[in-house]
Motif scaffolding. Structure first.
Motif, PDB file in Angstrom:
ATOM      1  N   CYS A 377       0.830  -1.195   0.000  1.00  0.00           N
ATOM      2  CA  CYS A 377       0.000   0.000   0.000  1.00  0.00           C
ATOM      3  C   CYS A 377       0.869   1.252   0.000  1.00  0.00           C
ATOM      4  CB  CYS A 377      -0.928  -0.011   1.210  1.00  0.00           C
ATOM      5  SG  CYS A 377      -2.053   1.396   1.318  1.00  0.00           S
ATOM      6  N   ALA A 378       1.882   1.262   0.862  1.00  0.00           N
ATOM      7  CA  ALA A 378       2.787   2.406   0.909  1.00  0.00           C
ATOM      8  C   ALA A 378       3.475   2.624  -0.434  1.00  0.00           C
ATOM      9  CB  ALA A 378       3.820   2.206   2.015  1.00  0.00           C
ATOM     10  N   ALA A 379       3.841   1.530  -1.117  1.00  0.00           N
ATOM     11  CA  ALA A 379       4.474   1.647  -2.428  1.00  0.00           C
ATOM     12  C   ALA A 379       3.506   2.221  -3.460  1.00  0.00           C
ATOM     13  CB  ALA A 379       4.996   0.286  -2.878  1.00  0.00           C
ATOM     14  N   ASP A 380       2.234   1.794  -3.401  1.00  0.00           N
ATOM     15  CA  ASP A 380       1.227   2.354  -4.310  1.00  0.00           C
ATOM     16  C   ASP A 380       1.081   3.858  -4.092  1.00  0.00           C
ATOM     17  OD1 ASP A 380       0.643  -0.027  -5.566  1.00  0.00           O
ATOM     18  OD2 ASP A 380      -1.162  -0.440  -4.372  1.00  0.00           O
ATOM     19  N   LEU A 381       1.004   4.259  -2.835  1.00  0.00           N
ATOM     20  CA  LEU A 381       0.862   5.676  -2.526  1.00  0.00           C
ATOM     21  C   LEU A 381       2.097   6.460  -2.967  1.00  0.00           C
ATOM     22  CD1 LEU A 381      -0.694   5.315   1.040  1.00  0.00           C
ATOM     23  CD2 LEU A 381      -1.885   6.070  -1.018  1.00  0.00           C
ATOM     24  N   ALA A 382       3.272   5.861  -2.793  1.00  0.00           N
ATOM     25  CA  ALA A 382       4.510   6.541  -3.195  1.00  0.00           C
ATOM     26  C   ALA A 382       4.541   6.817  -4.687  1.00  0.00           C
ATOM     27  CB  ALA A 382       5.717   5.698  -2.778  1.00  0.00           C
ATOM     28  N   ARG A 383       3.965   5.908  -5.476  1.00  0.00           N
ATOM     29  CA  ARG A 383       3.914   6.137  -6.926  1.00  0.00           C
ATOM     30  C   ARG A 383       3.055   7.350  -7.279  1.00  0.00           C
ATOM     31  NH1 ARG A 383       4.574   0.427  -7.033  1.00  0.00           N
ATOM     32  NH2 ARG A 383       2.334   0.026  -6.715  1.00  0.00           N
ATOM     33  N   HIS A 384       2.193   7.748  -6.341  1.00  0.00           N
ATOM     34  CA  HIS A 384       1.384   8.948  -6.537  1.00  0.00           C
ATOM     35  C   HIS A 384       1.988  10.162  -5.828  1.00  0.00           C
ATOM     36  CE1 HIS A 384      -2.102   7.104  -8.545  1.00  0.00           C
ATOM     37  NE2 HIS A 384      -1.847   6.041  -7.794  1.00  0.00           N
ATOM     38  N   GLY A 385       3.213  10.003  -5.323  1.00  0.00           N
ATOM     39  CA  GLY A 385       3.888  11.110  -4.665  1.00  0.00           C
ATOM     40  C   GLY A 385       3.518  11.309  -3.213  1.00  0.00           C
ATOM     41  N   VAL A 386       2.900  10.290  -2.585  1.00  0.00           N
ATOM     42  CA  VAL A 386       2.475  10.384  -1.189  1.00  0.00           C
ATOM     43  C   VAL A 386       3.367   9.491  -0.333  1.00  0.00           C
ATOM     44  CG1 VAL A 386       0.612   9.942   0.452  1.00  0.00           C
ATOM     45  CG2 VAL A 386       0.098  10.908  -1.798  1.00  0.00           C
ATOM     46  N   ARG A 387       3.956  10.085   0.694  1.00  0.00           N
ATOM     47  CA  ARG A 387       4.798   9.312   1.605  1.00  0.00           C
ATOM     48  C   ARG A 387       3.981   8.913   2.824  1.00  0.00           C
ATOM     49  NH1 ARG A 387      10.590  11.193   4.306  1.00  0.00           N
ATOM     50  NH2 ARG A 387      11.034   9.212   5.380  1.00  0.00           N
TER      51      ARG A 387
END
Length: 423
Positions: A377-387
């Motif tokens: 989930c964190a990796a998915d969010l990171a792809r959208h620029g969200v840490r």
């Protein structure tokens, strides 16, 4: 906490065997409503016939606890009570919503107000984990999932905890892991909760903090995405899913056959998922196509909302390989066809860009929902620029311990965000 007979069963031998929903109910098990406060249906305050999603049908008082009682309840199960500031009042709401086909129906949920604190408190959406019995939903009977709603309310926020469709007092069967209908029921519960708050003389703000455990962690992420679109003028302030199956295709389903998910837990989850999804999508015509004998003859009836988890676990085998036909063992190991479409339809809850801060809570010893779900989930969010910070509760934290340790931390984080001390 007054541990009911049901709660004692949940802490018994079958809990130690690792039944997923059993572990959840043991942690979040409810508080028996005092007889003097348990209002009969005739005392419900009813509105006019519902005309739209989220319209409030009735409000029924359930529990009233003072601060010391809340502290005692939490302390019995080892949950840190340091954030408890107030007592709580709880109500069952019945409200209008829609079923998975978009047809009008009703659902129920638990609404909790703090006995003190701000005149206009913020609102927490607390979505519960897997339960199989109607009465184990938050607004259900003694032994239901009320503990984390009480934890959040005692910190000074109002709490809306939906039962989901087909649980609590809602009609029909529960569409387990049908993400879309879980979100609609949760959004509509928030609207009903705001109406109930007004009627009870304790209006709430439009700020929503979303959290949930296990199945509810996945629902919380999907709910956050819906709220980010401006539903009913609500403002998402923070997202804090705990041990959610956010990565069905990449982690949770592979874990059913590669050992990362406890086999007995996997049997329970898998049986629930396949039978519930088949009511919505044509996965099979005859249970014998999927389940081995003798389980094919009983599996669908076990998930009718009336069977206790320990009874379901006792009626099913110990491994997915004993449960499923050889063809379906392979289908679960490498999903294809209709099963793949169903998984994809309910997956991807982290594939978006939240404007609100996100924290993901997990445990290194979780064999119900492996920690890789939260990392994916964190990796998915990171792809959208969200840490998004992943809070790992340690190598000894199983599914239950993850909830026990995480819930008070979520309350403190929500406090910090409200006070402008955290991002």
């Amino acid at each position: 906490m007054t541990i009911t007979q049901h709660s004692k069963q949940l802490r018994g031998q079958w809990l130690r065997r690792g039944a997923a929903a059993v572990a959840l109910a043991a942690v979040l098990g409810g508080i028996a409503a005092p007889a003097a406060l348990a209002a009969p249906a005739a005392r419900a305050t009813a509105s006019a016939a519902p005309a739209a999603r989220g319209d409030l049908v009735s409000v029924v008082p359930l529990d009233t606890l003072d601060r010391d009682q809340v502290v005692a309840e939490l302390g019995t199960l080892g949950i840190d009570p340091a954030t408890v500031r107030y007592g709580v009042r709880a109500y069952r709401l019945t409200y209008a919503t829609v079923d998975p086909q978009g047809r009008p129906t009703t659902a129920t949920g638990l609404f909790v107000l703090p006995r003190g604190g701000p005149h206009r408190p913020d609102l927490v959406s607390d979505t519960h984990g897997t339960v199989a019995t109607r009465d184990d939903a938050p607004s259900g009977g003694p032994g239901s999932n009320r503990l984390t709603p009480y934890l959040h309310a005692s910190a000074g926020r109002a709490v809306a905890a939906p039962d989901y469709l087909g649980l609590g007092g809602g009609p029909g069967n529960h569409p387990y892991i049908d993400t879309r209908s879980s979100v609609t029921a949760s959004v509509d519960m928030l609207k009903a909760a705001r109406t109930a708050a007004d009627r009870l003389g304790r209006p709430v703000s439009r700020d929503v903090y979303a959290t949930g455990f296990s199945q509810g962690g996945q629902v919380a992420m999907a709910l956050g995405r819906e709220l980010s679109r401006g539903r009913d003028g609500l403002r998402l302030r923070a997202l804090a899913p705990m041990a959610g199956p956010h990565d069905l295709l990449g982690t949770e389903f592979p874990g059913l056959t590669d050992g990362r998910v406890d086999p007995r837990v996997g049997v329970f989850y898998l049986s629930y998922f396949l039978t519930a999804q088949n009511r919505l999508h044509p996965l099979y015509e005859d249970p014998a196509e999927v389940f081995r004998a003798p389980y094919a003859q009983v599996v669908e009836s076990l998930f009718d909302g009336s069977h206790q988890v320990q009874d379901i676990v006792a009626a099913l085998p110990a491994t997915p390989q004993e449960l499923l036909t050889p063809q379906w063992v392979e289908n679960v190991r490498s999903p294809r066809g209709a099963l793949l479409e169903v998984i994809r339809a309910n997956d991807g809850v982290c594939d978006w860009k939240p404007a609100a801060p996100v924290r993901l809570y997990t445990g290194g010893a979780d064999t119900d929902v492996p920690a890789a779900n939260s990392r994916a989930c964190a990796a998915d969010l990171a792809r959208h620029g969200v840490r998004a910070k992943v809070v790992d509760q340690g190598p000894d934290a199983d599914h239950t311990a993850t909830a026990v340790r995480s819930a008070p931390q979520v309350v403190r984080w929500f406090d910090a965000i409200r006070q402008g001390r955290s991002s």
